[in-house]
Write an enzyme that holds these catalytic residues in place. Sequence first.
Site: not given
Ligand code: EPZ
Length: 423
Positions: A22, A116, A121, A308
């Site tokens: 996904k 989610c 986020r 995850d």
């Molecule tokens: C991706 O989300 C995945 N989703 C998530 O999977 C996964 O948990 C996550 O990466 C971490 O591996 C998809 O790929 C669609 P991040 P993403 O940006 O990109 C902070 C699932 O169950 N952050 O790596 O949103 C954020 O708040 C889903 O399949 C900022 O602060 O994750 C978090 O604490 C859930 N500012 C951390 O970084 C931003 O601009 C990691 O987020 C972006 C993120």
Amino acid sequence: MDALVVTKANKLSGKIKLKGAKNSILPIIAACVLTSDEVLIRDCPKLSDISDMLGIMQSIGAKVQVNGDDITICCRQINPHTIDRGLMSKIRSSIFILGPLLARCGEANIFMPGGCEIGKRPIDLHLDGLRKLGVVVDEECAEENCGIVCKGTPKGGIVTLKYPSVGATENLMMAGALSNGQTTIYGCAKEPEIVDLAAFLNTIGARVYGAGSNLIVIDGKRCLHGARYKPITDRIAAGTYMAAAAVSGGDIYIEGAIGDHMDATVYKFRAAGAHIIEEQRGIRVYCDNRLKAIKQTVTLPYPGFPTDMQPILVAALATAKGKSVVTETLFENRFRFAYQLERMGADIVLDGDNTAIIKGQRLHGADVYAQDLRGGAALTVAALAADGITLINGVEHIDRGYESLENELNSLGANISRINKTD
Ligand code: EPZ
């Protein structure tokens, strides 16, 4: 609203075949905006997040065709101002459309993404990174409810991510792939899905180097072409089936599982007493004793233990012998499922908002509520081990990331039915 009725499972066994990941397919769908040629993406599971992402693509003018597990997308005419606001606010991956839209059209009108509710986020890393590439981002509009207005074609530059955000890394890769300059991203995420997106971008003619490391360089091209592409398999789905086999004392073969993408997960389930044999074409998992507790687990960006998998591991440890401690470091609201596990007799104490102390128990069936994707998967794993029958409400959360979790598990001998609850 649908619900799952899960009866305690007796030693799952058999073979399950994984489909595309996904979290690879979602950014790859967005990346199709970068070319006006047709793209075919193979082996896609039927997930609501994917159909929502395709709806977003159609709202900006993409032509989409779904034939079984194959998705064909053609972005001949794209309008950056017509994105479907409702769909955009439903899924997190809608934010991936921003980089490609700016690269293709030089402007975009978007809204805050959904996803989610596992944390706040924010998207500051995405927007600040695009600003470093010359894009003007007006967030004030968001207050006036007309969304976030972005103007300017990314023209290369240097971005240092203060956190290895998966989504921000992906957005910036796509923004740089179709541009006039060279884009350098320091502090990148290193997940297998990042490497897969880079492989897709290079398949459509981009020049992306270093994916999988913390430094990615993209030499922008002014034109990209179509392709046929088969994404990597879903390591989190594989970890979910691994947990299902472990808690039920089963013996299963997960065809298509890529051991190299699952080192941290395999390590943890081996530490809990499961036997895991990595082969060329998949992974065999069997467990002939009650799982053992794992002293300490901390979720980290890849290659650390994946966030995850955290709820799914906690569900397995809720049945293990002894005390385990799990700390979540990525998302601030990812333990809500623990309250639902407690309704099944689990002994879980939350220490602050990011550490769970789990003392393994014999679980029993109960009425529980899935509140996010992986929390719902965790409840399903726990229900396989729980005495009696468990009713899992909120299956729409589970359907976001699993094609039909009940059918997959039933093919291994589980007894799960889906009911439609009118209330
Ligand atoms: C991706 O989300 C995945 N989703 C998530 O999977 C996964 O948990 C996550 O990466 C971490 O591996 C998809 O790929 C669609 P991040 P993403 O940006 O990109 C902070 C699932 O169950 N952050 O790596 O949103 C954020 O708040 C889903 O399949 C900022 O602060 O994750 C978090 O604490 C859930 N500012 C951390 O970084 C931003 O601009 C990691 O987020 C972006 C993120």
